[in-house]
Design a protein around this motif. Structure first.
Motif, mmCIF file in Angstrom:
data_model
loop_
_atom_site.group_PDB
_atom_site.id
_atom_site.type_symbol
_atom_site.label_atom_id
_atom_site.label_comp_id
_atom_site.label_asym_id
_atom_site.label_seq_id
_atom_site.Cartn_x
_atom_site.Cartn_y
_atom_site.Cartn_z
ATOM 1 N N ALA A 196 0.819 -1.208 0.000
ATOM 2 C CA ALA A 196 0.000 0.000 0.000
ATOM 3 C C ALA A 196 0.857 1.264 0.000
ATOM 4 O O ALA A 196 0.546 2.242 -0.688
ATOM 5 C CB ALA A 196 -0.931 -0.002 1.210
ATOM 6 N N GLY A 197 1.946 1.238 0.758
ATOM 7 C CA GLY A 197 2.782 2.430 0.865
ATOM 8 C C GLY A 197 3.558 2.761 -0.388
ATOM 9 O O GLY A 197 3.957 3.918 -0.598
ATOM 10 N N SER A 198 3.779 1.766 -1.253
ATOM 11 C CA SER A 198 4.522 2.032 -2.488
ATOM 12 C C SER A 198 3.697 2.829 -3.490
ATOM 13 O O SER A 198 4.258 3.555 -4.326
ATOM 14 C CB SER A 198 4.965 0.711 -3.125
ATOM 15 O OG SER A 198 5.850 0.001 -2.285
ATOM 16 N N VAL A 219 6.454 -3.676 -7.880
ATOM 17 C CA VAL A 219 6.129 -3.463 -6.468
ATOM 18 C C VAL A 219 5.580 -4.737 -5.848
ATOM 19 O O VAL A 219 5.968 -5.143 -4.744
ATOM 20 C CB VAL A 219 5.121 -2.303 -6.318
ATOM 21 C CG1 VAL A 219 4.479 -2.328 -4.925
ATOM 22 C CG2 VAL A 219 5.810 -0.971 -6.539
ATOM 23 N N THR A 220 4.679 -5.400 -6.553
ATOM 24 C CA THR A 220 4.124 -6.653 -6.042
ATOM 25 C C THR A 220 5.211 -7.709 -5.917
ATOM 26 O O THR A 220 5.292 -8.430 -4.912
ATOM 27 C CB THR A 220 3.011 -7.162 -6.976
ATOM 28 O OG1 THR A 220 2.011 -6.156 -7.093
ATOM 29 C CG2 THR A 220 2.383 -8.429 -6.435
ATOM 30 N N LEU A 221 6.061 -7.812 -6.931
ATOM 31 C CA LEU A 221 7.125 -8.821 -6.929
ATOM 32 C C LEU A 221 8.075 -8.628 -5.757
ATOM 33 O O LEU A 221 8.307 -9.548 -4.961
ATOM 34 C CB LEU A 221 7.879 -8.755 -8.260
ATOM 35 C CG LEU A 221 9.088 -9.678 -8.405
ATOM 36 C CD1 LEU A 221 8.649 -11.127 -8.403
ATOM 37 C CD2 LEU A 221 9.854 -9.353 -9.682
ATOM 38 N N PHE A 222 8.632 -7.427 -5.639
ATOM 39 C CA PHE A 222 9.597 -7.168 -4.580
ATOM 40 C C PHE A 222 8.908 -6.987 -3.231
ATOM 41 O O PHE A 222 9.457 -7.399 -2.193
ATOM 42 C CB PHE A 222 10.411 -5.917 -4.909
ATOM 43 C CG PHE A 222 11.516 -6.165 -5.890
ATOM 44 C CD1 PHE A 222 12.796 -6.448 -5.460
ATOM 45 C CD2 PHE A 222 11.277 -6.130 -7.253
ATOM 46 C CE1 PHE A 222 13.821 -6.679 -6.363
ATOM 47 C CE2 PHE A 222 12.286 -6.355 -8.164
ATOM 48 C CZ PHE A 222 13.566 -6.636 -7.724
ATOM 49 N N GLY A 223 7.740 -6.358 -3.232
ATOM 50 C CA GLY A 223 7.063 -6.112 -1.970
ATOM 51 C C GLY A 223 6.703 -7.385 -1.246
ATOM 52 O O GLY A 223 6.996 -7.549 -0.053
ATOM 53 N N TYR A 290 12.146 2.330 -10.040
ATOM 54 C CA TYR A 290 11.284 3.074 -9.114
ATOM 55 C C TYR A 290 10.472 2.124 -8.243
ATOM 56 O O TYR A 290 10.437 2.250 -7.012
ATOM 57 C CB TYR A 290 10.327 3.983 -9.900
ATOM 58 C CG TYR A 290 10.991 5.033 -10.754
ATOM 59 C CD1 TYR A 290 12.208 5.582 -10.391
ATOM 60 C CD2 TYR A 290 10.381 5.480 -11.930
ATOM 61 C CE1 TYR A 290 12.813 6.552 -11.190
ATOM 62 C CE2 TYR A 290 10.984 6.443 -12.730
ATOM 63 C CZ TYR A 290 12.196 6.967 -12.353
ATOM 64 O OH TYR A 290 12.789 7.912 -13.136
ATOM 65 N N GLY A 291 9.790 1.189 -8.884
ATOM 66 C CA GLY A 291 8.944 0.271 -8.127
ATOM 67 C C GLY A 291 9.736 -0.633 -7.218
ATOM 68 O O GLY A 291 9.379 -0.836 -6.050
ATOM 69 N N GLY A 292 10.838 -1.188 -7.724
ATOM 70 C CA GLY A 292 11.638 -2.106 -6.911
ATOM 71 C C GLY A 292 12.291 -1.419 -5.733
ATOM 72 O O GLY A 292 12.306 -1.952 -4.611
ATOM 73 N N MET A 293 12.844 -0.224 -5.947
ATOM 74 C CA MET A 293 13.492 0.493 -4.849
ATOM 75 C C MET A 293 12.487 0.935 -3.797
ATOM 76 O O MET A 293 12.763 0.862 -2.586
ATOM 77 C CB MET A 293 14.247 1.699 -5.402
ATOM 78 C CG MET A 293 15.454 1.338 -6.254
ATOM 79 S SD MET A 293 16.226 2.782 -7.030
ATOM 80 C CE MET A 293 16.862 3.622 -5.580
ATOM 81 N N ALA A 294 11.320 1.386 -4.227
ATOM 82 C CA ALA A 294 10.293 1.796 -3.259
ATOM 83 C C ALA A 294 9.883 0.624 -2.375
ATOM 84 O O ALA A 294 9.818 0.750 -1.144
ATOM 85 C CB ALA A 294 9.082 2.364 -3.995
#
Length: 426
Positions: A196-198, A219-223, A290-294
């Motif tokens: 959610a925070g990403s 984001v889903t993958l790394f999160g 962007y997504g992975g680092m977040a």
């Protein structure tokens, strides 16, 4: 002196729980605007020759994109269809292209004006579909605008489906491992906060730069992956400390100094590695960073800010871990052998990695297109069907821009030279 109850690392749950609530609300509030702003185009870097040529052609012609529809209508009069399509706001030219293979199949091809914004393009796709499906013909719609929109819709639906599947599975695994559903909610909270925070982070980035729809998938993958990994690492170490007779505060202190430090180093390593993608100019590659680092950095923060206070309050519900002698067991023996021969192990590891990477020598890199969509996609289905019914239709033409004085005879010679190239059409 007793610990302060408002300190997230030494006290109560007020701020950690508030963090969860704020993250979820921010994620829900950001989802809609974010998906409206995400870029679904697959364009290369702005500095590439092809992209500069495309920009000049768009500026010169006022055309930026297309809409295509395959109509199978052996007995339907479609003579008025081009006029109705051209009447749509944002459409330039529209024409019907007959098939050289299937006489009963025709293709409606419409150009799209460059001045349309994202909302205008979305409305145009819907209006185009309504017009062509208003005929009695069997239709399949595609084109560059439909491709971009379907890629964005697919990314959004994939995110929702992944979250809907991942959360129950993670909750079940945590429950079995830790000994109860209530305890399993502790590390699951990290997953929720990271996912959610990403979203608001990506929304903020989209205001200053281009963010691709693929950032959400990353984001889903790394999160999910890192949040689960870090959560289990911290929880497992805390359980080991409790099993060894340590108190809650001592166990948390040791966990912070060991597993917590490992989480920080791991997260910084992953984030630094992803930052290398920022060197590339392609918006898609940068969006992966962007997504992975977040997601990675949020996983690290949540593992410290959120997980440890939750463990303090849930320590009495944790299933005790079996006491393990760190100097015994197969893992300890393997670690000792590696430390005895580090150079040999490093050389062997490199050799194995090089052997595994051998197939990359014949890899063929291609751009993203309709094949990136799942099977059954209307846009992908259209491309595959047009390849059979309209083999001469240039679905992805190579455009050549000549920026030099040229007379009519030279232009004809240039066109003939291009047409004589292998597999070149008109």
């Amino acid at each position: 002196m007793p610990p302060r109850t408002d300190d997230p690392l030494t006290g109560g749950l007020r701020l950690p729980l508030l963090t969860v609530v704020v993250a979820v609300l921010a994620g829900v509030a950001s989802a809609g605007p974010l998906f409206d702003r995400l870029d679904a185009s697959l364009d290369p870097a702005p500095s590439t020759e092809s992209e500069r040529t495309e920009a000049e052609l768009v500026a010169a012609t006022g055309v930026d994109g297309s809409l295509v529809a395959l109509l199978e209508a052996p007995e339907v009069d479609l003579s008025t269809l081009p006029g109705r399509v051209e009447a749509l706001p944002g459409v330039g030219d529209a024409e019907l292209v007959p098939s050289s293979v299937e006489p009963e199949a025709v293709v409606m091809v419409a150009t799209v004006a460059a001045e349309l914004d994202d909302d205008g393009r979305e409305r145009l796709v819907a209006e185009f579909v309504e017009v062509v499906e208003g005929t009695a013909a069997e239709t399949t719609v595609g084109g560059s605008l439909a491709l971009d929109q379907e890629l964005a819709d697919t990314a959004e639906s994939d995110l929702l489906r992944a979250d809907a599947l991942a959360v129950p599975v993670i909750l079940l695994l945590f429950g079995l491992l830790l000994g109860g559903v209530r305890v399993a909610l502790v590390p699951l909270a990290i997953v929720v906060v990271v996912l959610a925070g990403s979203l608001p982070i990506l929304l903020a980035l989209s205001a200053v730069t281009t963010v691709s729809v693929f950032a959400v998938n990353v984001v889903t993958l790394f999160g999910v992956g890192l949040a689960v990994d870090y959560g289990l690492l911290v929880v497992s170490r805390f359980r080991e400390e409790l099993a060894g007779g340590a108190g809650v505060e001592t166990g948390l202190a040791v966990t912070r100094a060991t597993a917590g430090r490992a989480v920080v180093y791991s997260g910084l390593t992953v984030a630094t590695s992803l930052a290398a993608l920022l060197v590339f100019e392609e918006p898609v590659l940068r969006s992966l960073a962007y997504g992975g680092m977040a997601a990675t950095l949020l996983s690290v923060v949540a593992a410290h800010w959120l997980l440890q206070p939750l463990l303090r309050r849930s320590a009495h519900r944790l299933r005790p871990a079996q006491a393990v002698d760190p100097d015994r067991g197969r893992i300890a023996a393997l670690a000792r052998r590696i430390q005895e021969r580090p150079a040999l192990v490093a050389a062997g590891t490199v050799a194995v990695l090089l052997a595994a990477a051998t197939p990359l020598g014949s890899i063929n890199f291609e751009g993203l297109d309709a094949r990136s969509l799942p099977g059954g996609s209307p846009t992908r289905d259209l491309v595959e069907r047009l390849a059979e019914s309209h083999p001469d239709l240039p679905l992805a033409p190579v455009q050549v821009l000549v920026d030099a004085p040229i007379d009519a005879d030279s232009a004809v010679e240039l066109v003939e030279a291009i047409e004589s190239a292998p597999r070149a059409g008109a």
